[in-house]
Each structure stands twice: as structure tokens, then as C-alpha cells.
Design a protein around this motif. Structure first.
Motif, PDB file in Angstrom:
ATOM      1  N   ASP A  68       0.849  -1.197   0.000  1.00  0.00           N
ATOM      2  CA  ASP A  68       0.000   0.000   0.000  1.00  0.00           C
ATOM      3  C   ASP A  68       0.883   1.244   0.000  1.00  0.00           C
ATOM      4  O   ASP A  68       1.528   1.565   0.985  1.00  0.00           O
ATOM      5  CB  ASP A  68      -0.918  -0.001   1.234  1.00  0.00           C
ATOM      6  CG  ASP A  68      -1.746   1.272   1.322  1.00  0.00           C
ATOM      7  OD1 ASP A  68      -1.965   1.902   0.276  1.00  0.00           O
ATOM      8  OD2 ASP A  68      -2.170   1.630   2.442  1.00  0.00           O
ATOM      9  N   ARG A  69       0.868   1.938  -1.115  1.00  0.00           N
ATOM     10  CA  ARG A  69       1.641   3.181  -1.235  1.00  0.00           C
ATOM     11  C   ARG A  69       0.723   4.366  -1.557  1.00  0.00           C
ATOM     12  O   ARG A  69       1.144   5.339  -2.168  1.00  0.00           O
ATOM     13  CB  ARG A  69       2.723   3.022  -2.311  1.00  0.00           C
ATOM     14  CG  ARG A  69       3.792   2.008  -1.929  1.00  0.00           C
ATOM     15  CD  ARG A  69       4.894   1.940  -2.970  1.00  0.00           C
ATOM     16  NE  ARG A  69       4.465   1.203  -4.149  1.00  0.00           N
ATOM     17  CZ  ARG A  69       5.224   1.028  -5.231  1.00  0.00           C
ATOM     18  NH1 ARG A  69       6.445   1.545  -5.271  1.00  0.00           N
ATOM     19  NH2 ARG A  69       4.774   0.347  -6.268  1.00  0.00           N
ATOM     20  N   GLY A  70      -0.530   4.248  -1.123  1.00  0.00           N
ATOM     21  CA  GLY A  70      -1.506   5.310  -1.342  1.00  0.00           C
ATOM     22  C   GLY A  70      -2.805   4.833  -1.947  1.00  0.00           C
ATOM     23  O   GLY A  70      -3.824   5.516  -1.885  1.00  0.00           O
ATOM     24  N   ILE A  71      -2.784   3.632  -2.534  1.00  0.00           N
ATOM     25  CA  ILE A  71      -3.953   3.135  -3.249  1.00  0.00           C
ATOM     26  C   ILE A  71      -5.117   2.819  -2.308  1.00  0.00           C
ATOM     27  O   ILE A  71      -6.282   2.941  -2.690  1.00  0.00           O
ATOM     28  CB  ILE A  71      -3.571   1.890  -4.096  1.00  0.00           C
ATOM     29  CG1 ILE A  71      -4.737   1.447  -4.974  1.00  0.00           C
ATOM     30  CG2 ILE A  71      -3.088   0.763  -3.199  1.00  0.00           C
ATOM     31  CD1 ILE A  71      -5.154   2.450  -6.000  1.00  0.00           C
ATOM     32  N   PHE A  72      -4.837   2.414  -1.070  1.00  0.00           N
ATOM     33  CA  PHE A  72      -5.911   2.095  -0.121  1.00  0.00           C
ATOM     34  C   PHE A  72      -6.777   3.330   0.122  1.00  0.00           C
ATOM     35  O   PHE A  72      -8.006   3.261   0.058  1.00  0.00           O
ATOM     36  CB  PHE A  72      -5.319   1.598   1.211  1.00  0.00           C
ATOM     37  CG  PHE A  72      -5.121   0.119   1.264  1.00  0.00           C
ATOM     38  CD1 PHE A  72      -5.921  -0.679   2.038  1.00  0.00           C
ATOM     39  CD2 PHE A  72      -4.117  -0.486   0.526  1.00  0.00           C
ATOM     40  CE1 PHE A  72      -5.743  -2.053   2.099  1.00  0.00           C
ATOM     41  CE2 PHE A  72      -3.917  -1.861   0.564  1.00  0.00           C
ATOM     42  CZ  PHE A  72      -4.733  -2.643   1.357  1.00  0.00           C
ATOM     43  N   ARG A  73      -6.159   4.432   0.400  1.00  0.00           N
ATOM     44  CA  ARG A  73      -6.892   5.671   0.686  1.00  0.00           C
ATOM     45  C   ARG A  73      -7.625   6.171  -0.556  1.00  0.00           C
ATOM     46  O   ARG A  73      -8.724   6.714  -0.461  1.00  0.00           O
ATOM     47  CB  ARG A  73      -5.912   6.740   1.186  1.00  0.00           C
ATOM     48  CG  ARG A  73      -6.574   8.021   1.650  1.00  0.00           C
ATOM     49  CD  ARG A  73      -5.541   9.030   2.141  1.00  0.00           C
ATOM     50  NE  ARG A  73      -6.153  10.254   2.597  1.00  0.00           N
ATOM     51  CZ  ARG A  73      -6.592  10.484   3.816  1.00  0.00           C
ATOM     52  NH1 ARG A  73      -6.474   9.529   4.733  1.00  0.00           N
ATOM     53  NH2 ARG A  73      -7.142  11.635   4.152  1.00  0.00           N
ATOM     54  N   ALA A  74      -7.033   5.973  -1.716  1.00  0.00           N
ATOM     55  CA  ALA A  74      -7.620   6.483  -2.952  1.00  0.00           C
ATOM     56  C   ALA A  74      -8.845   5.693  -3.392  1.00  0.00           C
ATOM     57  O   ALA A  74      -9.725   6.232  -4.054  1.00  0.00           O
ATOM     58  CB  ALA A  74      -6.573   6.468  -4.064  1.00  0.00           C
ATOM     59  N   SER A  75      -8.923   4.402  -3.034  1.00  0.00           N
ATOM     60  CA  SER A  75     -10.004   3.563  -3.547  1.00  0.00           C
ATOM     61  C   SER A  75     -11.021   3.140  -2.495  1.00  0.00           C
ATOM     62  O   SER A  75     -11.945   2.390  -2.807  1.00  0.00           O
ATOM     63  CB  SER A  75      -9.409   2.306  -4.195  1.00  0.00           C
ATOM     64  OG  SER A  75      -8.672   1.569  -3.238  1.00  0.00           O
ATOM     65  N   ARG A  76     -10.881   3.613  -1.270  1.00  0.00           N
ATOM     66  CA  ARG A  76     -11.736   3.102  -0.196  1.00  0.00           C
ATOM     67  C   ARG A  76     -13.200   3.535  -0.319  1.00  0.00           C
ATOM     68  O   ARG A  76     -14.090   2.897   0.246  1.00  0.00           O
ATOM     69  CB  ARG A  76     -11.191   3.538   1.165  1.00  0.00           C
ATOM     70  CG  ARG A  76     -11.179   5.045   1.380  1.00  0.00           C
ATOM     71  CD  ARG A  76     -10.540   5.405   2.707  1.00  0.00           C
ATOM     72  NE  ARG A  76     -10.497   6.851   2.914  1.00  0.00           N
ATOM     73  CZ  ARG A  76      -9.986   7.432   3.985  1.00  0.00           C
ATOM     74  NH1 ARG A  76      -9.457   6.676   4.937  1.00  0.00           N
ATOM     75  NH2 ARG A  76      -9.978   8.751   4.108  1.00  0.00           N
ATOM     76  N   ASN A  77     -13.483   4.619  -1.056  1.00  0.00           N
ATOM     77  CA  ASN A  77     -14.853   5.102  -1.161  1.00  0.00           C
ATOM     78  C   ASN A  77     -15.560   4.654  -2.436  1.00  0.00           C
ATOM     79  O   ASN A  77     -16.706   5.040  -2.670  1.00  0.00           O
ATOM     80  CB  ASN A  77     -14.889   6.639  -1.085  1.00  0.00           C
ATOM     81  CG  ASN A  77     -14.685   7.147   0.328  1.00  0.00           C
ATOM     82  OD1 ASN A  77     -15.026   6.463   1.290  1.00  0.00           O
ATOM     83  ND2 ASN A  77     -14.115   8.330   0.465  1.00  0.00           N
TER      84      ASN A  77
END
Length: 260
Positions: free
Chosen positions: A208-217
Motif C-alpha cells: 500500500d503506497r496510497g492506493i488504499f486511501r484512494a479507492s476506499r470510497n
């Protein structure tokens, strides 16, 4: 089997060899058994107090008193007077067969079956017909699984994730999941689960290098680290062949994890 690697710009970057686990036989029966085992392991045990209704000063009326010889709670002028405290066949009495703590709720599964289930669930993600039969929108997609380069893991904005999914041809499935939300029937509405939702794509990444936050919604979209994927995430509800997007590093770790 070789598969194309697609960049975040939607262009073909090259080809990669799929790990051998993708050649495993798809066993829907074993997958279903493993999912039921995982779901049943989360059931919270419950049961009634073994001596419920028995720890009172209740007494049985004497013969000739003109009363049914059933034990009654002592008292006068309050709501429990005359009520049976012991017999399960009377109004207000204890339950005849309450829930019991010793009941075995968990569905057990063998270690080899569990390993076979995860291998089978991974292999099912490459089957076009099975993915389509599960209800996913895959029009325009010719080959599965979908593999993207590791730049996908560095995306930090939801808008950029949407743009990449549109280039990959999976955004229609996200829209399907969004439109498929419905109100649950029954009492579950009052218990914190008012809505039912459709299952969308699964994103499997190596880090996780940012993708978790970007796709969580994104509606219906789930994201998992490759080290944490399980049968439930790959086959929600026990139905295999979920539409899955893999990154290059994720496939490398899959190869290491299932090398034997």
C-alpha cells in the motif's frame, strides 16, 4: 501462460508469466466449504443460564388445595405471584430448550482443503465465463486476469483510480455495484445493516503506497494486500470467480507464497 501487463495509461507494457497456481483446478464445492468455515468461525457463542428459573423459593401446592400441582413463585400483590418458575409448559415459565453454549457452531475444514480452496479461488479469477456468470460487467475485456504495473499502487486520488479503471474496462462493474444497492428486507434494517450492496472488483496489491486511501470510497470495490487475501475476498458468499485486478508485485508474491 503469459498475460499482458497494462500500464496506468492503458497501454500494453509487456507480458508476464502467470504463477502455476493459476493453473489449479477450480473446485466450487471446496471453495464453498472454506467460506462457510470462515463465516461460522465468527459466530459469537450464546446460551441461557443453566439454572434460569430454578433459583426461587417456589413451592408445589399441597394435595386438595384445588390448584394444579405446579410450582409457583411465592408472593402476593405483585406481577409474579402465582406464576410458575420451574415448569417450561406454563405461561411465564423457563424455556424448554434454550440456546446452549456447548453447541458446535463452527464448520471445520481440513488444512489441505483450505489450501486447495485458496488455490482454486485464485485460479477462478482468470475464467471469463465464470466471472461473467457471477454478474460482473466485463464487456470489452478479452483476457483475465487483469494485471497492471506497480505504478497503480502509488495512486493517491480517487479520480485517478477511476480514470485507470475506465482504461482497463472495469468501471462499468463499479457503476453496476453502485446502482445495485438496495434496502434489506426484515429486521436487519434496525441492526446496523440497512443496505445490501453488490460486489464489485477486487484490487490485489503487493504494497500500500496510497492506493488504499484512494479507492476506499468506491462502491463495491475491495482492496487487499496479497499476503492477506483469503477465500472470502476472492469468492464472496462462496461463489468463485470475482473480477480481480492484480499488480505485478502482487503476482510475484503469489508465486512465492504458492510455489509448492
Amino acid at each position: 501462460m503469459d498475460i499482458e501487463v497494462i500500464s496506468t495509461d492503458g497501454e500494453e507494457k509487456g507480458k508476464i508469466r502467470l504463477p502455476e497456481v493459476f493453473e489449479s483446478e477450480v473446485r466450487p464445492d471446496i471453495i464453498k466449504k472454506a467460506v462457510l468455515s470462515a463465516q461460522s468461525s465468527r459466530i459469537q457463542p450464546k446460551g441461557a443460564y443453566p439454572r434460569a428459573g430454578m433459583e426461587t423459593s417456589a413451592e408445589t401446592p399441597q394435595k386438595g388445595s384445588g390448584q394444579t400441582r405446579v410450582r409457583r413463585i411465592k408472593g402476593r400483590g405483585y406481577h409474579a405471584a402465582g406464576r410458575s418458575a420451574w415448569a417450561p409448559f406454563t405461561a411465564g415459565g423457563r424455556r424448554a430448550h434454550p440456546p446452549k453454549l456447548e453447541k458446535k457452531e463452527k464448520e471445520r475444514v481440513n488444512k489441505k482443503e483450505k489450501d486447495l480452496a485458496i488455490r482454486s479461488a485464485i485460479s477462478a479469477t482468470k475464467e471469463l465465463k465464470m466471472v461473467a456468470s457471477r454478474g460482473h460487467e466485463i464487456d470489452g475485456i478479452d483476457n483475465l486476469p487483469i494485471v497492471v504495473d506497480d505504478d497503480f499502487e502509488e495512486i493517491k486520488k480517487t479520480k485517478e483510480v477511476k480514470e485507470v479503471m475506465e482504461r482497463l474496462g472495469v468501471w462499468k462493474d463499479v457503476e453496476r455495484a453502485k446502482k445495485g444497492r438496495s434496502i434489506r428486507s426484515g429486521k436487519g434494517k434496525a441492526r446496523g445493516r440497512k443496505y445490501r450492496r453488490k460486489i464489485g472488483p477486487l484490487l490485489v496489491v503487493g504494497q500500500d503506497r496510497g492506493i488504499f486511501r484512494a479507492s476506499r470510497n468506491l462502491p463495491g470495490v475491495d482492496l487487499a494486500l496479497v499476503d492477506e487475501i483469503n477465500v472470502e475476498s476472492l469468492a464472496p458468499g462462496g461463489t468463485p470467480a470475482r473480477l480481480t485486478i492484480w499488480t505485478e508485485s502482487a503476482l510475484e508474491k503469489v508465486k512465492e507464497r504458492f510455489s509448492n
